[in-house]
Each structure stands twice: as C-alpha cells, then as structure tokens.
Design an enzyme around this catalytic site. Structure first.
Site, PDB file in Angstrom:
ATOM      1  N   GLY A  14      -4.011   9.366   1.935  1.00 32.28           N
ATOM      2  CA  GLY A  14      -3.878   8.949   3.327  1.00 32.28           C
ATOM      3  C   GLY A  14      -5.209   9.158   4.020  1.00 32.28           C
ATOM      4  N   VAL A  29      -1.837  10.259  -9.154  1.00 35.17           N
ATOM      5  CA  VAL A  29      -0.463  10.421  -9.648  1.00 35.17           C
ATOM      6  C   VAL A  29       0.503   9.729  -8.687  1.00 35.17           C
ATOM      7  CG1 VAL A  29       1.358  12.169  -9.929  1.00 35.17           C
ATOM      8  CG2 VAL A  29      -0.905  12.571 -10.887  1.00 35.17           C
ATOM      9  N   ARG A  54       0.153   7.040  -7.192  1.00 34.86           N
ATOM     10  CA  ARG A  54       0.098   5.574  -7.281  1.00 34.86           C
ATOM     11  C   ARG A  54       0.589   5.027  -8.613  1.00 34.86           C
ATOM     12  NH1 ARG A  54      -5.695   4.052  -5.062  1.00 34.86           N
ATOM     13  NH2 ARG A  54      -5.883   3.100  -7.106  1.00 34.86           N
ATOM     14  N   ARG A  77      -4.112  28.681  -3.323  1.00 37.24           N
ATOM     15  CA  ARG A  77      -4.486  27.676  -4.328  1.00 37.24           C
ATOM     16  C   ARG A  77      -4.347  26.295  -3.699  1.00 37.24           C
ATOM     17  NH1 ARG A  77      -5.807  31.619  -6.733  1.00 37.24           N
ATOM     18  NH2 ARG A  77      -5.255  32.271  -8.861  1.00 37.24           N
ATOM     19  N   THR A 108       0.844  -1.189   0.000  1.00 39.87           N
ATOM     20  CA  THR A 108       0.000   0.000   0.000  1.00 39.87           C
ATOM     21  C   THR A 108       0.878   1.236   0.000  1.00 39.87           C
ATOM     22  OG1 THR A 108      -1.502   1.421   1.237  1.00 39.87           O
ATOM     23  CG2 THR A 108      -0.347  -0.209   2.531  1.00 39.87           C
ATOM     24  N   ILE A 109       0.494   2.206  -0.815  1.00 40.61           N
ATOM     25  CA  ILE A 109       1.259   3.461  -0.797  1.00 40.61           C
ATOM     26  C   ILE A 109       1.083   4.146   0.547  1.00 40.61           C
ATOM     27  CG2 ILE A 109       1.111   3.819  -3.298  1.00 40.61           C
ATOM     28  CD1 ILE A 109      -0.938   6.126  -2.582  1.00 40.61           C
ATOM     29  N   ASP A 110       0.018   3.788   1.295  1.00 44.07           N
ATOM     30  CA  ASP A 110      -0.286   4.478   2.557  1.00 44.07           C
ATOM     31  C   ASP A 110       0.646   4.073   3.706  1.00 44.07           C
ATOM     32  OD1 ASP A 110      -2.378   5.650   1.256  1.00 44.07           O
ATOM     33  OD2 ASP A 110      -3.913   4.304   2.053  1.00 44.07           O
ATOM     34  N   ARG A 152       1.796  33.431  -3.024  1.00 40.60           N
ATOM     35  CA  ARG A 152       0.560  32.727  -2.650  1.00 40.60           C
ATOM     36  C   ARG A 152       0.814  31.703  -1.548  1.00 40.60           C
ATOM     37  NH1 ARG A 152      -0.958  31.297  -8.882  1.00 40.60           N
ATOM     38  NH2 ARG A 152      -2.372  33.036  -9.260  1.00 40.60           N
TER      39      ARG A 152
END
Ligand code: F6P
Length: 339
Positions: free
Chosen positions: A170, A272, A274, A265, A125-127, A162
């Site tokens: 997550g 992206v 993953r 912003r 998992t990327i998490d 900005r």
C-alpha cells in the site's frame, strides 16, 4: 471483430479469471477473435503477441498471476511510443482493446482513448485504490493472506512476549492495512493517508506489554511518521515515476525496541500478498468484470471502465477512474482506531 487483451502493472490474483471470461463470452456469444499482448503495454509497443482462444483459457480460473505476463511499461515515456502502439494495433488488425490494470495501465488507456483508440478498461489492483469502483479484484485475496499471516504472528509474538510489526503493501492507500488490521485485531494500524505519531505507538506498545499482551502493529509500506519521511528501498523509479518502498516496518521495530526495551521483530509480507490463487470473491468479481467488459466492446462503448457499485457492474468513463486515487477516509480510519 478482433480484440486485443493485455494485463499491465503489478500482477494480481484474478487476472486470469478476467481473461477467461472475456475470451469465453467473446468467442461463444459474440463470435469475436482475440489476440493476447504480452507483458502489458510492452507487448503492444513491441508487437509481442500470443494466441488467445478458448483452449488457452481452459483451467485458468483458479490460477494466480497472468498467462499474458505483465510489466510496468509506459508507452508515453518512450519516444514515438504512441505511434508504435497504433502501428501494432493496425498491423494486428485489432479493432478494440481490453486493458486490465491499475492506475498506471488504465492511465495509459485513458490517454489512448482520448486519441481515438477503442479501449475498455478493467480495474485490477490488490491495493483497491482505483476510484469509481467500490472494489478491485485481488484486494480480497491480499487481505485474506495478510490476515492469516497476522493471526499466525499473534501466537508467536505472545509466546515470546514480543512486539511484532507487520508491513503490508500500500504505497499511497492503506486499504490492505485497514481491512487486515481490523480483521486480525491489531493493536495499531498505520496507513499512508495519516502520518503516525511515534510517541503514541510507543505508548500503545508499553500499555499492551504492561497488560501482559504482545502487540501487533500493522503498517502499510507507504506510512510515514509525522514530521518524518517515507522509508524507501532505494532511489530508483519505474517508468511511471514510482519509487520502491519497504523498510518502514524494520525501522519501526527498531524504534520500538530502542525506546521501550521490549523485544521487537518485523515481518514484510511483500509479494506473498499478490501471489497464488484468488479467493472465491475475487474470482466472482473478476469474472463479472470480464463478462461486462466484452459486453461493452460488443456495444461499441469505448473509453469506459467496468466498475462495481454496490452489487451492480456499471460502466464509468475511464478518466473518472484514473483521475485521483481512492484513499482511506478519516471516518473509516477512525473506525479501526476505535476498535
Ligand atoms: O501492484 C501494486 C503493488 O503491489 C503495490 O502494493 C506495491 O507497492 C507495488 O505494487 C510493488 O511493485 P513491484 O512488484 O514492482 O515491486
């Protein structure tokens, strides 16, 4: 021996590296035959398979995604799901399964193992929120992508004076935010584990802008303001009961602009994080996990997950990995706050 392989849940860079290592070592060292199940547990439910051998895994080490496909199918949420799973395994002559997934996919594996299915889990998992392993593969790639994006956002924020809010993935754990926030020197990093104080965010933005700086705020998609609520994309849930998040970054940027008058912003990094090729670390970790997973199958050591502890790959009970999420501790979070 015939072994089934599946990849479930959100895809993640390094899945193909695991599949390649499992198959190559399985065929070349142990003389194992393989079958690939398509799209996670859906392929086992519906008996959707693909040929999986050394030819099919050639050249896939650096390839993002998964050649097997993935889904968030939960056999336990389907009437007669478990019976269909065991019927498929019987029909396909599968002696053992290698299930590559996160908390949901391996949660299913845990329950099937309790019912006597011979299964070995591989944590993805990327998490990075799976317990019992120091790291999951995919996480390093996601942090690298997020860090590069934040570096880029720094220069454009500075040019335009900005504030920029960057929303990273997550849901319940802020590991990506924590690592990318520290690596990129963000003004603030907000994580799901610790409800944030909006007044403090406003204060930090004001201070930074007064000092001629353009503040970057990294926010995990599951972060919530103290006393507020998680911002949801819509009310729908998947078959594991997860809501779809995204929106906290946009909300926060609007609040900053409203309360400080500083132009703000937001950027949502989304999927992206993953996609694409895994980092060298993730290829290394995924390959080691694959090699050790097929070793466990060969040893007949089922109901376990391979895990990274320090520099060693060990086997842990699946239930230990899926019992509770691994979240960011207050001590670790204090480090990023104090940078
Ligand atoms: O796989 C984990 C994850 O990328 C989470 O970080 C994120 O909340 C979720 O998946 C997004 O899921 P989906 O791809 O189904 O929108």
């Amino acid at each position: 021996m015939r072994v089934g392989v599946l990849t479930g849940g959100g895809d993640c860079p390094g899945l193909n590296a695991v599949i390649r290592a499992v198959v190559r070592r399985g065929v070349q060292t142990y003389g194992v035959g393989f079958v690939g199940f398509r799209d996670g547990w859906r392929g086992v439910l519906d008996d959707q398979t693909m040929v999986l051998g050394v030819d099919q895994v050639q050249g896939i080490l650096p390839l993002g995604g998964t050649i097997l496909g993935s889904s968030r199918t939960n056999p336990f949420a389907v009437d007669g799901g478990v019976e269909r799973v065991t019927a498929t395994l019987r029909a396909e002559g599968v002696d053992a399964l290698v299930a590559i997934g996160g908390e949901d996919t391996l949660g299913v594996a845990t329950r099937l193992a309790e019912d006597g299915v011979a299964v070995v889990g591989v944590p993805k998992t990327i998490d990075n929120d799976l317990s019992a392993t120091d790291f999951t593969f995919g996480f390093d790639t996601a942090v690298e992508i997020a860090t590069e994006a934040i570096d880029r956002l720094h220069t454009t924020a500075q040019s335009h004076h900005r504030a920029l809010v960057v929303e990273v993935m997550g849901r319940h754990a802020g590991w990506i935010a924590l690592h990318a926030g520290m690596a990129s020197g963000a003004a603030l990093t907000l994580i799901p584990e610790q409800p944030f104080d909006l007044d403090r965010v406003i204060q930090v933005v004001d201070d930074r802008v007064s000092g001629g700086r353009a503040p970057i705020i990294v926010v995990a998609e599951g972060a919530e303001p103290a006393g507020g609520e998680m911002v949801l994309k819509d009310a729908s849930t998947d078959s594991f009961g997860h809501v779809r998040l995204s929106g906290v970054g946009e909300w926060l940027a609007a609040e900053i602009e409203r309360q400080t008058g500083v132009e703000a912003r937001s950027t949502v990094l989304g999927h992206v994080q993953r996609g694409g090729t895994p980092t060298a670390f993730d290829r290394w970790l995924a390959t080691r996990f694959g090699l050790h997973a097929i070793d466990a199958v060969h040893d007949g050591d089922f109901g376990v997950m391979v895990a990274l502890r320090g520099t060693q790959i060990v086997r842990v009970p699946l239930a230990e990995a899926t019992g509770a999420l691994k979240t960011v501790t207050p001590e670790l979070y204090a480090e990023v706050l104090g940078q």
